[in-house]
Design a protein around this motif. Structure first.
Motif, PDB file in Angstrom:
ATOM      1  N   GLN A   1       0.914  -1.129   0.152  1.00 41.25           N
ATOM      2  CA  GLN A   1      -0.050  -0.098  -0.097  1.00 41.25           C
ATOM      3  C   GLN A   1       0.769   1.351  -0.055  1.00 41.25           C
ATOM      4  OE1 GLN A   1      -3.009   0.180   3.065  1.00 41.25           O
ATOM      5  NE2 GLN A   1      -3.771   2.040   2.385  1.00 41.25           N
ATOM      6  N   CYS A   2       1.893   1.295   0.802  1.00 37.52           N
ATOM      7  CA  CYS A   2       2.783   2.411   0.998  1.00 37.52           C
ATOM      8  C   CYS A   2       4.072   2.427  -0.047  1.00 37.52           C
ATOM      9  CB  CYS A   2       3.235   2.868   2.226  1.00 37.52           C
ATOM     10  SG  CYS A   2       1.892   3.064   3.281  1.00 37.52           S
TER      11      CYS A   2
ATOM     12  N   THR B   1       5.139   4.718  -3.292  1.00 40.17           N
ATOM     13  CA  THR B   1       4.061   5.773  -3.043  1.00 40.17           C
ATOM     14  C   THR B   1       3.904   6.638  -2.178  1.00 40.17           C
ATOM     15  OG1 THR B   1       2.562   4.087  -2.285  1.00 40.17           O
ATOM     16  CG2 THR B   1       2.621   3.970  -4.901  1.00 40.17           C
ATOM     17  N   ALA B   2       3.390   6.313  -1.132  1.00 43.33           N
ATOM     18  CA  ALA B   2       3.284   7.230   0.169  1.00 43.33           C
ATOM     19  C   ALA B   2       4.618   7.011   1.045  1.00 43.33           C
ATOM     20  CB  ALA B   2       2.011   6.945   1.103  1.00 43.33           C
ATOM     21  N   GLY B   3       5.058   5.802   0.900  1.00 48.62           N
ATOM     22  CA  GLY B   3       6.474   5.505   1.761  1.00 48.62           C
ATOM     23  C   GLY B   3       7.500   5.658   0.348  1.00 48.62           C
ATOM     24  N   PRO B   4       8.722   5.300   0.956  1.00 50.22           N
ATOM     25  CA  PRO B   4       9.992   5.577  -0.052  1.00 50.22           C
ATOM     26  C   PRO B   4       9.923   4.055  -0.935  1.00 50.22           C
ATOM     27  CG  PRO B   4      10.698   5.176   2.099  1.00 50.22           C
ATOM     28  CD  PRO B   4       9.188   5.321   2.242  1.00 50.22           C
TER      29      PRO B   4
ATOM     30  N   THR C   1      16.574  -3.402  11.058  1.00 49.72           N
ATOM     31  CA  THR C   1      16.017  -2.738  12.346  1.00 49.72           C
ATOM     32  C   THR C   1      14.851  -1.961  11.662  1.00 49.72           C
ATOM     33  OG1 THR C   1      18.019  -2.588  13.225  1.00 49.72           O
ATOM     34  CG2 THR C   1      16.540  -1.212  14.078  1.00 49.72           C
ATOM     35  N   THR C   2      14.913  -1.315  10.634  1.00 50.74           N
ATOM     36  CA  THR C   2      13.848  -0.585  10.114  1.00 50.74           C
ATOM     37  C   THR C   2      12.831  -1.465   9.719  1.00 50.74           C
ATOM     38  OG1 THR C   2      15.371   1.134   9.137  1.00 50.74           O
ATOM     39  CG2 THR C   2      13.259   1.122   8.252  1.00 50.74           C
TER      40      THR C   2
ATOM     41  N   GLU D   1      11.279  -3.359  13.074  1.00 48.54           N
ATOM     42  CA  GLU D   1      10.787  -2.459  14.595  1.00 48.54           C
ATOM     43  C   GLU D   1      10.022  -1.278  14.031  1.00 48.54           C
ATOM     44  OE1 GLU D   1      13.992  -1.686  17.107  1.00 48.54           O
ATOM     45  OE2 GLU D   1      15.028  -3.799  17.136  1.00 48.54           O
ATOM     46  N   ASN D   2      10.045  -1.029  12.843  1.00 53.31           N
ATOM     47  CA  ASN D   2       9.448   0.178  12.492  1.00 53.31           C
ATOM     48  C   ASN D   2       8.265   0.188  11.404  1.00 53.31           C
ATOM     49  OD1 ASN D   2      10.291   2.361  14.415  1.00 53.31           O
ATOM     50  ND2 ASN D   2      12.090   2.287  13.376  1.00 53.31           N
ATOM     51  N   MET D   3       8.242  -1.150  10.846  1.00 50.32           N
ATOM     52  CA  MET D   3       7.238  -1.381   9.814  1.00 50.32           C
ATOM     53  C   MET D   3       6.214  -2.287  10.302  1.00 50.32           C
ATOM     54  SD  MET D   3       7.966   0.770   7.485  1.00 50.32           S
ATOM     55  CE  MET D   3       8.765   2.316   8.073  1.00 50.32           C
TER      56      MET D   3
ATOM     57  N   PHE E   1       4.437   0.969   8.916  1.00 47.68           N
ATOM     58  CA  PHE E   1       4.570   2.075   9.751  1.00 47.68           C
ATOM     59  C   PHE E   1       3.310   2.535  10.429  1.00 47.68           C
ATOM     60  CE2 PHE E   1       4.590   6.725  10.368  1.00 47.68           C
ATOM     61  CZ  PHE E   1       5.943   6.806  10.674  1.00 47.68           C
ATOM     62  N   SER E   2       1.991   2.038   9.886  1.00 52.61           N
ATOM     63  CA  SER E   2       0.866   2.349  10.699  1.00 52.61           C
ATOM     64  C   SER E   2       0.688   1.098  11.714  1.00 52.61           C
ATOM     65  CB  SER E   2      -0.272   2.468   9.605  1.00 52.61           C
ATOM     66  OG  SER E   2      -0.297   1.163   9.173  1.00 52.61           O
ATOM     67  N   ASN E   3       1.421   0.277  11.821  1.00 53.93           N
ATOM     68  CA  ASN E   3       1.226  -0.614  13.117  1.00 53.93           C
ATOM     69  C   ASN E   3       2.632  -1.479  13.012  1.00 53.93           C
ATOM     70  OD1 ASN E   3      -0.049  -1.995  15.161  1.00 53.93           O
ATOM     71  ND2 ASN E   3      -1.284  -2.941  14.188  1.00 53.93           N
ATOM     72  N   PRO E   4       3.604  -0.876  13.663  1.00 59.04           N
ATOM     73  CA  PRO E   4       5.151  -1.353  13.776  1.00 59.04           C
ATOM     74  C   PRO E   4       5.123  -2.681  14.783  1.00 59.04           C
ATOM     75  CG  PRO E   4       5.250   1.073  14.082  1.00 59.04           C
ATOM     76  CD  PRO E   4       3.907   0.611  13.978  1.00 59.04           C
TER      77      PRO E   4
END
Lengths: 552, 389
Positions: B283-284, B292-295, B318-319, B322-324, B326-329
């Protein structure tokens, strides 16, 4: 090279002047907005030339054809499709019958404000660091200015959309990008940079609008020897954050710029940056009358924030009635769920109103994880709200979410990556929103509506008693300013995270809003089949559409 | 003499089109067996990737895949559904190769391939009886896993195991009528196949033809230029050399250190990651992975940026972990995170290896620097991405 640019500039001004000299009613007006036109933009009934209409930052319009009595008959006038590779956050700029909007990836479009027909399209392919988003363009002297995701500031010929100049404006391209709309002020373009979750330091810059040359930077984090530097332990200030990314307001009478600096970094690890961390999460009043800006006052909303609760809402200057007395005020809102009203002259707090559920706010994220509300994407978001003189109320949507935060033992800076000292919170529990009307006389709610989806579409209020806003479910609604009833709504079928604007074209008043795919922050699992409409239908949010409405 | 490190020519193994041959030689049999298998896989992938509605379309796909695998002489063959293969079937070709006296270096590989074809056929048979879509898909996934073993595994140095491994490392590489020489000595003429005790040491090609005439199914670990002859060494060339009775040229040649291309995931993970990406990331980050919305997360722009910022696989991990999203890591399982990371590595044209991408943090990932991979040929040249299957 420079000769060629100069020649182009002269040519473009010439062409542009001819192209707008024709229409009746604009003869008395200058071809492009000048400093005095900008200073009076809050009262310009026909045009919408700044992100929030005027320097006050208040999306408020006096008069107009659309009223609480007839808004129920509002009809779609036209739609225009733009590049759909990301969310639409553009605040339209309308001048002399032309509307300028942007897509998430920095494409710029000039549209006929009456029909939506595309006059020109400027395509752009930036490298995206983190999020694709753009909040729109600035206009002036035959040029359309845009700040881009790859850290450039670009001037386009307003008549043709062809580039006139293009400068690298950000200091560190590995961690800095632009989403903000540049704001013209006198000979300058004021612009803040997004770098506040990527290990940068926030700064507001002024560029010469004619050439793109940098005139000054104001750093949001005080360096050694500057007042406030001792609010940072050790060298933590060097990657302290405080990005200036959302928007600003200006009082031309006192030459004061009101601007917010964002959250400190690393976002979720406070132990390595002990202190209050100035000027993060603060509103700053800057005197911009001289060659360099001077700090007049600051007001820190959340000292030593460890939850990325930056004051995302752009400041709104207004004169409201508090306890029966008229006062010059400035409003702010943060992602921690607070709506703030300050004295515009001193920055002293008048009100704090909680507009989202607040829980666990005084506990720093730990390694195990703990719950706090609102979520990082919660509270008051970047389109802010609007003050309506007629009701003495402030209308501001909010997001109601909770999150589970986790910090790490350390934070390591890696260029081009998040600098968080933890992880963005996982959403916990339901994700809903509110439309809030705050009585400025008392600091209590005039009315408040709980909605099924987050609300980040800002507010546009009219003296005729209507408040427009859009939700991430794609519903664009007109509320009765007095009672909060929905008088009219339209399901765009996409996600609305852009603010509304209004203008007059062909003697008709239009209201316009952009809707597109959900961005990274609001990619709600409920949207996997498209944004829902109030009728429960689903459409595929694969398009990005500007929709204008008018009375039949 | 110039030695060129060209480990990635092994990728050719996957791309070589099978030449149509009527002669019943073993080399052609192996190529035809693989072609039938690819036809079966295509049927499975098509129905899995599509949006077909109704029981019939799914039954038809499983029947057609089955037909291509077992061939018309098998009881499982159902002619009414059509056959995307050549009618002999992977099984038919393999049986014909095994139906002879004596054994070759490649016999065990072909026996193993046959066992896996039978396993895949059993899974397809099971799929035909399923009522629930989930059960059907699970059977098809098992069939695909077996077929991956039939093909063999691509490594940094070529391809090992399965039919592709046999084609790349044994006398099965030699087509009927080709010139075979001793793999213990340097080639005196070209084209020629250097074979030692049934093991392929090298393929020698005239320099003029080398660009166009690399035989289908060949894996290459190293390339050497000897005058006007290009010598393509088989992945297991050193094993072949060990069979030579006297010290040979091959043994004296030091193995030149190749550009180390990390391969910290296995192909099955990347395949499993396709669905995770589609559900949680697309989606991103976009269907073409350009954002799209993301890189963007794969291809030339991504890898250049990663190189500029000196990212290692550890930071990428890590990204993602732990962080993806993004809307619900943190909302995916460790296996899903590992699968989708493997998918992204594959989409960035990193070759698959034999070690799975770890579900837990590993210090070794810090040593893997991200950046454009030299010599790799992306499926999508414009974006610089590779199609993941």
């Amino acid at each position: 090279m420079s000769q060629r640019v100069l020649a182009l500039t002269i040519l473009s001004v010439f062409v542009a002047t001819i192209s707008v000299a024709g229409p009746a009613g604009v003869g008395a007006q200058s071809a492009w907005p000048t400093a005095s036109v900008y200073a009076a933009a809050d009262k310009d009934a026909a045009n919408w030339i700044l992100p929030a209409r005027g320097y006050s930052g208040n999306r408020y319009v006096a008069g107009g054809q659309i009223t609480a009595a007839n808004v129920g008959t509002l009809k779609k006038a036209w739609t225009a499709n733009v590049d759909a590779r990301g969310p639409l956050e553009t605040a339209p700029i309308v001048w002399n019958g032309t509307m300028y909007v942007t897509s998430s990836h920095n494409d710029v479009y000039a549209l006929d404000a009456q029909t939506g027909a595309v006059k020109w399209h400027f395509p752009y392919k930036p490298h995206v660091i983190a999020f694709s988003a753009n909040r729109g363009v600035a206009l002036g002297d035959g040029k359309v200015y845009e700040a881009t995701l790859d850290g450039h500031l670009i001037a386009l010929d307003a008549a043709t959309g062809k580039p006139v100049w293009n400068v690298v404006a950000a200091h560190d391209l590995s961690n800095t990008f632009y989403t903000m709309q540049p704001v013209p002020y006198k000979n300058m373009l004021l612009l803040g940079a997004s770098n506040g979750d990527w290990g940068g330091i926030g700064y507001l810059s002024a560029f010469d609008a004619a050439t793109g040359k940098r005139l000054w930077d104001w750093n949001a984090i005080p360096g050694p020897g500057e007042p406030g530097h001792n609010t940072w332990s050790g060298d933590s200030w060097k990657r302290g954050g405080g990005a200036i990314w959302s928007g600003l307001a200006i009082d031309p009478a006192t030459e004061t710029v009101y601007v917010d600096a964002g959250n400190p970094q690393p976002d979720f690890l406070g132990t390595i940056r002990k202190g209050t961390n100035l000027y993060t999460n603060s509103m700053i009043a800057l005197d911009v009358s001289g060659a360099k800006p001077k700090l007049k006052w600051y007001h820190q909303f959340i000292p030593h924030d460890t939850h990325d609760w930056d004051p995302a809402m752009p400041p709104v200057l207004f004169t409201g009635t508090v306890n029966g007395a008229s006062r010059n005020l400035v409003a702010a809102g943060d992602k921690g769920g607070n709506f703030w009203v300050l004295d515009a002259g001193t920055g002293a707090q008048v009100y704090r109103v909680a507009v989202s559920t607040q829980k666990g706010q005084n506990t720093e994220p730990n390694r195990k994880g703990n719950i706090a509300c609102p979520n990082t994407n919660g509270g008051v978001e970047f389109n802010g709200g609007s003050y309506l003189r007629e009701t003495n109320a402030f209308y501001v949507p909010s997001v109601d979410q909770c999150g589970i935060w986790k910090s790490q033992g350390t934070a390591t800076y890696v260029s081009g990556q998040f600098y968080l000292g933890g992880a963005f919170p996982a959403q916990y529990g339901p994700s809903t929103g509110y439309m809030n009307a705050v009585d400025i006389g008392t600091g209590k709610f005039l009315w408040r509506k709980h909605l099924a989806y987050p609300q980040i579409g800002g507010a546009l209020s009219t003296s005729t008693g209507v408040v427009f806003t859009g939700g991430v479910d794609g519903d664009f609604a007109a509320y009765d300013a007095k009672g909060g009833n929905v008088l009219w709504h339209y399901a765009t079928g996409m996600t609305i995270q852009a603010p509304a604007a209004t203008y007059v074209a062909g003697e008709k008043q239009f209201v316009v809003v952009a809707a597109g795919p959900a961005g990274v922050n609001f990619a709600d699992p409920r949207f996997s089949k498209g944004a829902p409409t109030l009728e429960g239908k689903y459409s595929h949010p694969t398009s990005a559409v500007i929709t204008a409405f008018t009375l039949p | 003499m110039r030695t060129i490190a060209l480990s990635l020519v092994a990728v050719l193994v996957l791309g070589g089109a099978a030449p149509a041959r009527s002669a019943p030689d073993d080399h052609a049999g192996a190529i035809a067996a693989l072609a039938d298998m690819r036809a079966a896989i295509a049927e499975i992938v098509r129905i899995e990737d599509g949006y077909a509605v109704g029981h019939a379309a799914y039954l038809r796909a499983a029947h057609r895949a089955m037909n291509a695998l077992v061939g018309r002489r098998d009881d499982g063959y159902a002619a009414s559904f059509g056959d995307p293969g050549d009618g002999v079937g992977t099984l038919g070709h393999l049986d014909r190769m095994l139906d002879q006296t004596g054994s070759s270096q490649w016999t065990p590989a072909v026996q193993g391939a046959k066992a896996n074809v039978l396993a895949a056929a059993a899974n397809l048979q099971s799929a035909l009886g399923q009522k629930q879509m989930e059960d059907y898909q699970a059977d098809l996934t098992r069939a695909l896993a077996s077929l991956a073993l039939v093909a063999g595994r691509s490594t940094e140095g070529g391809v090992l195991g399965g039919l592709n491994g046999a084609l790349a490392n044994t006398s099965l590489a030699v087509p009927v009528g080709a010139s075979v020489v001793s793999g213990c000595a340097a080639p005196k003429s070209a084209p020629a196949y250097g074979v030692v005790a049934g093991k392929l040491a090298y393929v020698a090609l005239p320099r003029s033809a080398a660009a166009t005439a690399i035989p289908a199914g060949l894996g290459v670990s190293r390339v050497e230029l000897l005058g006007d002859t290009v010598v393509l060494y088989a992945p297991l060339a050193r094993a072949a050399a060990a069979s030579c009775s006297k010290v040979s040229r091959l043994q004296r040649t030091r193995v030149v250190a190749r550009t180390s291309v990390p391969a910290p995931y296995v192909a099955a993970q990347a395949h499993a990651g396709i669905k995770v990406y589609a559900r949680a990331c697309l989606q991103c980050h976009g269907a073409d992975l350009q954002g799209t919305a993301g890189p963007g997360v794969a291809g030339t722009d991504f890898l250049k940026n990663a190189q500029q910022n000196k990212w290692t696989l550890s930071e990428l991990r890590t990204t993602i972990f732990e962080n993806m999203p993004f809307s619900n890591p943190g909302s995916l399982t460790p296996k899903e995170y590992a699968d989708v990371t493997a998918f992204l590595l594959a989409a960035n044209c990193y070759p698959a290896g034999s070690t799975p991408f770890p579900a837990t943090a590993s210090p070794a990932l810090k040593t893997v620097k991200l950046g454009p991979i030299p010599g790799v040929k992306p499926t999508n040249a414009k974006l610089g991405t590779c199609t993941v299957r």
